[in-house]
Design a protein around this motif. Structure first.
Motif, PDB file in Angstrom:
ATOM      1  N   UNK A   1       0.846  -1.214   0.000  1.00  0.00           N
ATOM      2  CA  UNK A   1       0.000   0.000   0.000  1.00  0.00           C
ATOM      3  C   UNK A   1       0.871   1.251   0.000  1.00  0.00           C
TER       4      UNK A   1
ATOM      5  N   UNK B   1       2.435   1.772  -3.423  1.00  0.00           N
ATOM      6  CA  UNK B   1       1.441   2.290  -4.385  1.00  0.00           C
ATOM      7  C   UNK B   1       1.172   3.765  -4.136  1.00  0.00           C
ATOM      8  N   UNK B   2       1.167   4.127  -2.856  1.00  0.00           N
ATOM      9  CA  UNK B   2       0.910   5.524  -2.505  1.00  0.00           C
ATOM     10  C   UNK B   2       2.020   6.432  -3.035  1.00  0.00           C
TER      11      UNK B   2
ATOM     12  N   UNK C   1       1.790   6.649  -6.808  1.00  0.00           N
ATOM     13  CA  UNK C   1       0.670   7.493  -7.219  1.00  0.00           C
ATOM     14  C   UNK C   1       1.027   8.973  -7.116  1.00  0.00           C
TER      15      UNK C   1
ATOM     16  N   UNK D   1       1.037  11.769 -10.115  1.00  0.00           N
ATOM     17  CA  UNK D   1       0.317  13.053 -10.065  1.00  0.00           C
ATOM     18  C   UNK D   1       1.268  14.208 -10.368  1.00  0.00           C
TER      19      UNK D   1
ATOM     20  N   UNK E   1      -0.767  18.876 -12.577  1.00  0.00           N
ATOM     21  CA  UNK E   1       0.136  19.441 -11.568  1.00  0.00           C
ATOM     22  C   UNK E   1       0.174  20.953 -11.738  1.00  0.00           C
TER      23      UNK E   1
ATOM     24  N   UNK F   1       1.528  17.903  -1.873  1.00  0.00           N
ATOM     25  CA  UNK F   1       2.317  16.712  -2.241  1.00  0.00           C
ATOM     26  C   UNK F   1       1.928  16.200  -3.630  1.00  0.00           C
ATOM     27  N   UNK F   2       0.623  16.232  -3.944  1.00  0.00           N
ATOM     28  CA  UNK F   2       0.148  15.629  -5.190  1.00  0.00           C
ATOM     29  C   UNK F   2      -0.052  16.618  -6.340  1.00  0.00           C
ATOM     30  N   UNK F   3      -0.467  17.850  -5.999  1.00  0.00           N
ATOM     31  CA  UNK F   3      -0.846  18.791  -7.052  1.00  0.00           C
ATOM     32  C   UNK F   3       0.020  20.035  -7.107  1.00  0.00           C
TER      33      UNK F   3
ATOM     34  N   UNK G   1     -10.354  17.100 -10.795  1.00  0.00           N
ATOM     35  CA  UNK G   1     -10.033  16.083  -9.791  1.00  0.00           C
ATOM     36  C   UNK G   1     -10.980  16.107  -8.603  1.00  0.00           C
TER      37      UNK G   1
ATOM     38  N   UNK H   1      -6.908  11.162  -2.866  1.00  0.00           N
ATOM     39  CA  UNK H   1      -5.441  11.149  -2.792  1.00  0.00           C
ATOM     40  C   UNK H   1      -4.986  10.504  -1.488  1.00  0.00           C
TER      41      UNK H   1
ATOM     42  N   UNK I   1      -5.300   6.798  -1.848  1.00  0.00           N
ATOM     43  CA  UNK I   1      -4.931   6.281  -3.170  1.00  0.00           C
ATOM     44  C   UNK I   1      -4.157   4.967  -3.112  1.00  0.00           C
ATOM     45  N   UNK I   2      -3.147   4.911  -2.250  1.00  0.00           N
ATOM     46  CA  UNK I   2      -2.328   3.706  -2.166  1.00  0.00           C
ATOM     47  C   UNK I   2      -3.151   2.494  -1.767  1.00  0.00           C
TER      48      UNK I   2
ATOM     49  N   UNK J   1      -8.121   7.580 -11.128  1.00  0.00           N
ATOM     50  CA  UNK J   1      -7.767   8.449  -9.991  1.00  0.00           C
ATOM     51  C   UNK J   1      -6.848   9.575 -10.442  1.00  0.00           C
ATOM     52  N   UNK J   2      -5.896   9.266 -11.334  1.00  0.00           N
ATOM     53  CA  UNK J   2      -4.950  10.290 -11.798  1.00  0.00           C
ATOM     54  C   UNK J   2      -5.672  11.360 -12.610  1.00  0.00           C
TER      55      UNK J   2
END
Lengths: 237, 600
Positions: A49, A52-53, A56, A60, A66, B25-27, B70, B96, B99-100, B122-123
């Motif tokens: 997990x 995968x996190x 992911x 992104x 982004x 962290x993601x965007x 999103x 997010x 997600x994992x 998800x992406x």
């Protein structure tokens, strides 16, 4: 304060508190107050997990949505030399110094237009269409305006109207006759010119004005030598 | 105001801290700034966001496009002024956050190909089915992908996206309610309250009809070459609600494992998997609209009515036969249930009776193997073959015994037997007990056994002073005072001052103590959220410490050739960093599991 002696007056404690409670209180310590259970090692599912996190998050960051980091507008203006655009995260380091290794860094593009990502437009408000590459503006259609001309803009031809047809025929005949005569003259002229040309060519070859290559010129057969006797004591060779 | 992500994003609330960390962290930082601003101010237009955040309008618009795509932002257009206002939507950020685990669970339950589809969705936030399928060149792979889509959609991991998914529920409700109120005329015979209530009831029906619209088979599926496929023009997104139901099931299974046993928990897991899809939502849309259901009693009644309706419609009802069919084949239930009669002679007859009449009392499997061995030695009787008359790994009687254990084996009722052979799961009551049990375990392990005793006593007494507590708990008053102080410091116990004199002098005041569950749970939840955010910040900090090395690894010439181009010490550092990040994310997920329980 320095003039106060230590332990001169005992502080009055609030009701209910004991000195042992005060002395045992560990207020300045940085140790955690609660003893928390120790985290055991992760099992396979948890590791998977976590992996995968992490993957992911990277997807992104590399993905089309982004938004990039905040750049101070003043610093941005200094850096901008007309090269960096708003939609591209520059691969130059934040200090602004361009380095050789910058060419190996990935250049990220911020934001995608409708040509790059299939947005479902019905889900977005119209005010955002401009950044998605969709222009709603219609160009103003201008009328094709013309200027006024008194003559209607037609070309002015001057033509004589009397006996126009017979005159035309006569003039055509005359023209044709002239053309024929000219042709005849041309032909005779060409023949004469052709003879002249040959004679000229012969004369050219016959008339050697330059007789350097005339061998006889250099040969003297002695016919004129008898007239010349005596005068010279030198031996004749 | 200076630009950049402000400190207020951390300090205004723990949720804001967590959401901005995840968004950053993601965007990226820009998205985090916009989200922080929307959380602070509630509802803003594009120009207002630009003004508050010191970002240009174009940058804000670009960020809003990403956030809407999103599902991180709702928007609503004012009909009169034409201005569009944006509000924060936590669905995207929660996607997010999980997600994992989402991708890992789909991979475990369905396979790699299904997980790939979910990852891509998800992406991208939401996608059109046709766009996804057209990206694939191979014809066979296209057909396979269409089948995968149908499977995920029918299991409700994917849902259809419609326009109302981008507007806040409060605004949708308000529009429907105002329309219906205008259409409901005032009359002399009907009071205003009655008229308003009537309009509210009609609006609720209309609201539910709107949310359920577009879900007919004709809208969703087409038949292509005799095969049922999803409508290619359908736009789908990941269904977070479905995953939250799965997390609820996992929490209940773990509770059953700790209270009853592993094998019973396995049977319980099978039962939950059968009804998970149709189980009640974590939060009903009506409960997300503030002001619609205000009274706590009304709220409780509403939640119970939803569950009762599901039971009546047989959505969360299962039978033993269904369990038998769905159990994993390698699960061996033999000798897992032993009755108290095995100690008596004429065992064969007794066991036959037990198999025939399953209504007799059963004991759990704890300690029985040792007793069995002792009995064997004493009486020289070979018991195993006599007890094990049924060689079936998963006989109906064994399953029934386990279900009986789950329904009446402990103080927590995991199942309710409606009719013989038919069971249901009481989600509402179980969630309450789940939170209570986890909370008490936390107090016991962190504050100690004495603190736990005092808390339990306070719960039963509802309110008490030190003396009554000391007599009830059987501890010295000084010990009780210390433990109460610990509980007060941890925000688990409230103090009520009771003055004895008119001037409310402290010397003549005595104090009562009280424990309120909801306040304590909220405090715990906020503390967990804060801890999760701190972990994320910790990860970004240690990555920042090794920025030079990580940037080196990001270079296009180095990527994929790290072992050739980097030094041994650098490789070792990279490996340690990776292990550290995985370890931190693992702890993050563990805290998140506890956070999810208190979000139910």
């Amino acid at each position: 304060m320095s003039f106060r002696s230590r332990g001169s007056g005992r502080a009055l404690l609030p009701f209910g508190l004991d000195y042992s409670d005060v002395l045992s209180a560990d207020n300045g310590s940085e140790k955690p107050q609660l003893v928390l259970p120790i985290n055991g090692s992760l099992n396979e599912y948890e590791v998977s997990s976590a992996q995968q996190s992490i993957a992911f998050s990277q997807l992104m960051i590399d993905g089309p949505f982004y938004t990039g980091s905040y750049v101070d507008p003043k610093a941005e203006k200094k850096q901008k030399n007309g090269t960096a655009s708003n939609n591209v995260v520059s691969n130059t380091a934040p200090d602004g110094i361009q380095r050789y290794s910058d060419k190996y860094k990935k250049v990220k593009k911020i934001g995608r237009s409708i040509e790059e990502h299939p947005y479902q437009l019905e889900f977005f408000p119209e005010e955002l269409y401009s950044v998605m590459g969709i222009t709603n503006r219609q160009k103003k259609k201008l009328l094709a305006l013309s200027s006024y001309k008194s003559n209607g803009g037609l070309k002015d031809y001057s033509i004589d109207d009397e006996n126009s047809e017979s005159d035309k025929a006569a003039s055509m005949l005359e023209k044709l006759k002239d053309m024929a005569e000219e042709l005849d003259e041309d032909q005779e002229g060409k023949d004469e010119e052709g003879d002249d040309l040959e004679e000229e060519l012969d004369d050219e070859f016959d008339e050697d004005e330059d007789d350097d290559y005339n061998a006889e010129k250099y040969f003297d057969d002695g016919e004129d030598d008898g007239g010349d006797i005596g005068g010279n004591d030198e031996a004749a060779f | 105001m200076q630009g950049g992500l402000s400190e207020a994003s951390k300090t205004q609330s723990p949720s804001s801290y967590l959401y901005t960390c995840i968004a950053q962290k993601n965007l990226g930082e820009i998205a985090a700034i916009v989200i922080s601003s929307l959380i602070s101010y509630g509802r803003l237009s594009c120009r207002e966001i630009s003004h508050k955040t010191k970002l240009s309008v174009k940058v804000v618009q670009s960020a809003l496009v990403s956030l809407i795509q999103l599902q991180c932002v709702y928007y609503v257009k004012d009909e009169n002024s034409g201005t569009v206002h944006y509000t924060f939507n936590e669905t995207g950020v929660l996607n997010f956050l999980h997600s994992g685990e989402i991708i890992n669970h789909i991979k475990t339950a369905y396979g790699d190909d299904h997980a790939e589809i979910i990852q891509n969705i998800l992406v991208n936030g939401h996608i059109k089915v046709a766009d996804y399928i057209n990206n694939i060149d191979d014809a066979q792979k296209k057909l396979d992908t269409e089948t995968l889509f149908v499977k995920l959609f029918s299991d409700k991991w994917l849902v259809r996206v419609q326009l109302f998914d981008f507007h806040p529920y409060a605004d949708i409700w308000n529009n429907i309610y105002q329309d219906i109120l205008k259409k409901t005329p005032r009359s002399a015979t009907t009071s205003e309250i009655k008229r308003v209530n009537e309009a509210k009831e009609k609006a609720k029906i209309a609201f539910v009809q709107l949310l359920e619209s577009g879900q007919t088979s004709k809208d969703l599926y087409t038949v292509k070459d005799g095969f049922k496929t999803l409508n290619p023009n359908l736009i789908v997104r990941f269904n977070l609600n479905r995953f939250q139901k799965h997390l609820r099931s996992v929490a209940l299974i773990n509770l059953a494992k700790s209270r009853i046993g592993t094998l019973s928990a396995k049977i319980y897991e099978t039962a939950l998997n059968l009804i998970e899809q149709e189980s009640p939502d974590i939060i009903h849309p009506f409960l997300q609209i503030s002001g619609l259901i205000n009274d706590p009693e009304e709220e409780r009644a509403f939640i119970n009515s939803i569950e009762n309706k599901s039971v009546e419609e047989k959505k969360i009802v299962f039978t033993i036969r269904e369990i038998e069919r769905s159990l994993p084949t390698d699960l061996d239930l033999r000798n897992s249930i032993l009755t108290h009669n095995f100690l008596k002679p004429n065992l064969k007859k007794r066991v036959a009776d037990e198999v025939d009449s399953p209504n007799k009392r059963v004991k759990t499997e704890s300690d029985t193997p040792d007793l069995l061995a002792e009995f064997q030695l004493k009486n020289d009787i070979i018991i195993e073959e006599e007890i094990d008359t049924d060689s079936d790994l998963q006989s109906t009687s064994l399953i029934q015994h386990h279900l009986k254990l789950l329904s009446s084996g402990s103080t927590i009722q995991f199942l309710i037997e409606m009719t013989p052979g038919t069971y249901t799961i009481p989600f509402t009551a179980l969630i309450k007990q789940l939170k209570q049990y986890n909370f008490e375990t936390l107090v016991k392990t962190t504050l100690g056994g004495n603190a736990f005793r005092v808390l339990r006593c306070l719960k039963t007494q509802k309110i008490g002073d030190e003396k009554s507590l000391a007599t009830a708990v059987l501890l010295k008053e000084k010990t009780v005072r210390n433990e109460v102080y610990k509980l007060v410091k941890a925000n688990l116990v409230e103090i009520q001052e009771v003055p004895r004199s008119a001037d409310r002098a402290a010397s003549k005041t005595f104090y009562l103590f009280r424990h309120k569950e909801i306040m304590s749970y909220n405090f715990l939840r906020n503390a967990l959220i804060f801890t999760m955010s701190e972990i994320l910040v910790n990860i970004s900090n240690f990555k920042e410490d090794h920025k030079i090395l990580l940037d080196k690894c990001e270079r296009e010439d180095v990527k994929g050739h790290e072992e050739e181009l980097l030094l041994d010490s650098e490789l070792k550092t990279l490996k340690n960093l990776q292990a550290r990040e995985i370890s931190n994310i693992g702890r993050f997920n563990r805290i998140k599991a506890l956070f999810e329980i208190y979000s139910l």
